[in-house]
Design an enzyme around this catalytic site. Structure first.
Site, PDB file in Angstrom:
ATOM      1  N   SER A  49      11.220  -2.310   2.684  1.00  0.00           N
ATOM      2  CA  SER A  49      10.439  -3.211   1.827  1.00  0.00           C
ATOM      3  C   SER A  49      11.238  -4.459   1.504  1.00  0.00           C
ATOM      4  O   SER A  49      10.681  -5.450   1.012  1.00  0.00           O
ATOM      5  CB  SER A  49      10.016  -2.503   0.532  1.00  0.00           C
ATOM      6  OG  SER A  49      11.124  -1.893  -0.097  1.00  0.00           O
ATOM      7  N   LYS A 117      15.618   7.675   5.919  1.00  0.00           N
ATOM      8  CA  LYS A 117      14.190   7.983   5.731  1.00  0.00           C
ATOM      9  C   LYS A 117      13.414   7.400   6.900  1.00  0.00           C
ATOM     10  O   LYS A 117      13.744   6.319   7.384  1.00  0.00           O
ATOM     11  CB  LYS A 117      13.672   7.377   4.419  1.00  0.00           C
ATOM     12  CG  LYS A 117      12.166   7.555   4.231  1.00  0.00           C
ATOM     13  CD  LYS A 117      11.699   7.076   2.874  1.00  0.00           C
ATOM     14  CE  LYS A 117      11.388   5.606   2.822  1.00  0.00           C
ATOM     15  NZ  LYS A 117      10.383   5.128   3.783  1.00  0.00           N
ATOM     16  N   GLU A 119       9.124   7.204   8.541  1.00  0.00           N
ATOM     17  CA  GLU A 119       7.703   7.391   8.227  1.00  0.00           C
ATOM     18  C   GLU A 119       7.030   8.247   9.296  1.00  0.00           C
ATOM     19  O   GLU A 119       7.360   8.140  10.473  1.00  0.00           O
ATOM     20  CB  GLU A 119       7.003   6.021   8.158  1.00  0.00           C
ATOM     21  CG  GLU A 119       7.600   5.106   7.104  1.00  0.00           C
ATOM     22  CD  GLU A 119       6.888   3.750   7.025  1.00  0.00           C
ATOM     23  OE1 GLU A 119       5.865   3.539   7.717  1.00  0.00           O
ATOM     24  OE2 GLU A 119       7.375   2.898   6.260  1.00  0.00           O
ATOM     25  N   GLU A 186       3.712   8.586  -0.741  1.00  0.00           N
ATOM     26  CA  GLU A 186       3.338   7.269  -1.278  1.00  0.00           C
ATOM     27  C   GLU A 186       1.819   7.158  -1.349  1.00  0.00           C
ATOM     28  O   GLU A 186       1.124   7.358  -0.335  1.00  0.00           O
ATOM     29  CB  GLU A 186       3.914   6.158  -0.393  1.00  0.00           C
ATOM     30  CG  GLU A 186       3.514   4.771  -0.890  1.00  0.00           C
ATOM     31  CD  GLU A 186       4.235   3.625  -0.188  1.00  0.00           C
ATOM     32  OE1 GLU A 186       5.155   3.877   0.617  1.00  0.00           O
ATOM     33  OE2 GLU A 186       3.866   2.459  -0.453  1.00  0.00           O
TER      34      GLU A 186
HETATM   35  O1  KIV Z   1      10.662   0.425   2.163  1.00  0.00           O
HETATM   36  C1  KIV Z   1      10.459   1.000   1.087  1.00  0.00           C
HETATM   37  O2  KIV Z   1      10.880   0.573   0.003  1.00  0.00           O
HETATM   38  C2  KIV Z   1       9.708   2.222   1.141  1.00  0.00           C
HETATM   39  C3  KIV Z   1       9.013   2.583  -0.105  1.00  0.00           C
HETATM   40  C4  KIV Z   1       7.712   1.852  -0.172  1.00  0.00           C
HETATM   41  C5  KIV Z   1       8.839   4.010  -0.211  1.00  0.00           C
HETATM   42  O3  KIV Z   1       9.599   2.827   2.156  1.00  0.00           O
END
Ligand code: KIV
Length: 286
Positions: A49, A117, A119, A186
């Site tokens: 983000s 992390k 997705e 989310e």
């Molecule tokens: O990139 C990010 O900050 C995220 C959040 C929206 C969970 O993946």
């Protein structure tokens, strides 16, 4: 910086087992990370983000691995004790297991992250298995997955129908079976989040997905009024730092323009004899 203990994976699981909510936030640079460290957050996500909050893009898709590493390094310098997660940017894991392991490894080796992390649900489990097999903890991310915003039809609630909700529940199970150490939900309805949390034996973190998860995440810029384009409903505003900074900047412009700034205590003088010596040297030059 602080005398708190370094957060470890067993500590996160211990809190989950005791029913103590886990605290998680996004963070993108050193000064923010310093504040986060002082506040004692458990988990810090260097989210892609940052493409929107820090770099001004309209989506997360243009963010590169090099962007992520640069920001993750700065965040780690500010928060040595949180459990730091590097967010795998678009196309850093989708193409192949090998690409995924190499990029995940960069977060660990170059930015001293504790995990990564990514997705996606069942379709992404081969990548999860490959990264976990390389000894790197993985957090999954389900529901609104911003890298797929185009196919999801926008930044909106996911899992509204029973069928869609079932898919998210199945995806969560698949991620856990593949070895994920935690899952971020989310923008998923609260009761869907509850079902997933009750069935999980790994921490489930909510971003706009209600109170039943083991922990909560918010985006730093949304919390403090620092993202000018919009504030999502799920984001609670804890302070308006954007207004504080904006007011300070206007005052600075006014003070420079009216010659109030700089005041005498903001600058330095030179001794009379040294100044006279300077004048003498300049005069010698003609
Ligand atoms: O990139 C990010 O900050 C995220 C959040 C929206 C969970 O993946």
């Amino acid at each position: 910086m602080t005398d708190r203990k370094k957060v470890t994976l067993p500590m996160l699981f211990d809190k989950m087992a005791k029913g103590i909510p886990l605290t998680m936030i996004t963070c993108y640079d050193f000064p923010m990370a310093y504040l986060v460290e002082q506040a004692g957050l458990d988990i810090v996500l260097v989210g892609d983000s940052l493409g929107m909050t820090m770099l001004g893009y309209d989506s997360t898709l243009p963010v590169t691995m090099d962007d992520m590493i640069r920001h993750a390094q700065a965040v780690r310098r500010g928060t040595p004790n949180s459990w730091l997660i590097g967010d795998m940017p678009y196309m850093s894991y989708q193409p192949s297991d090998e690409t995924a392991v190499r990029c995940a490894g960069r977060f660990m080796a170059e930015a001293a992250c504790d995990g990564i992390k990514l997705e996606g649900g069942q379709e992404i489990t081969p990548r999860v298995r490959a990264i976990v097999a390389a000894g790197i903890p993985v957090m999954g991310h389900l529901g609104l997955t911003p890298q797929s915003v185009s196919s999801l039809g926008g930044f909106r609630l996911q899992g509204k129908s029973g069928k869609q909700a079932k898919k998210i529940v199945d995806d969560a199970r698949a991620l856990e079976d593949a070895g994920a150490m935690a899952i971020l939900l989310e923008l998923v309805p609260d009761r869907v989040s509850q079902v997933i949390t009750e069935r999980a034996s790994i921490p489930i973190i909510s971003l706009g997905s209600g109170p039943h998860a083991h922990g909560q995440l918010l985006i730093f810029h949304d919390m403090f009024g620092l993202y000018p384009k919009f504030t999502p409903k799920m984001a609670k505003r804890y302070a308006d730092a954007g207004k504080v900074i904006g007011d300070g900047l206007k005052q600075y412009v006014a003070e420079v323009t009216s010659k109030v700034f700089p005041e005498p205590e903001r600058y330095f003088g030179i001794k009379d004899e040294e100044y006279e010596e300077l004048m003498r040297l300049l005069a010698q030059e003609g």
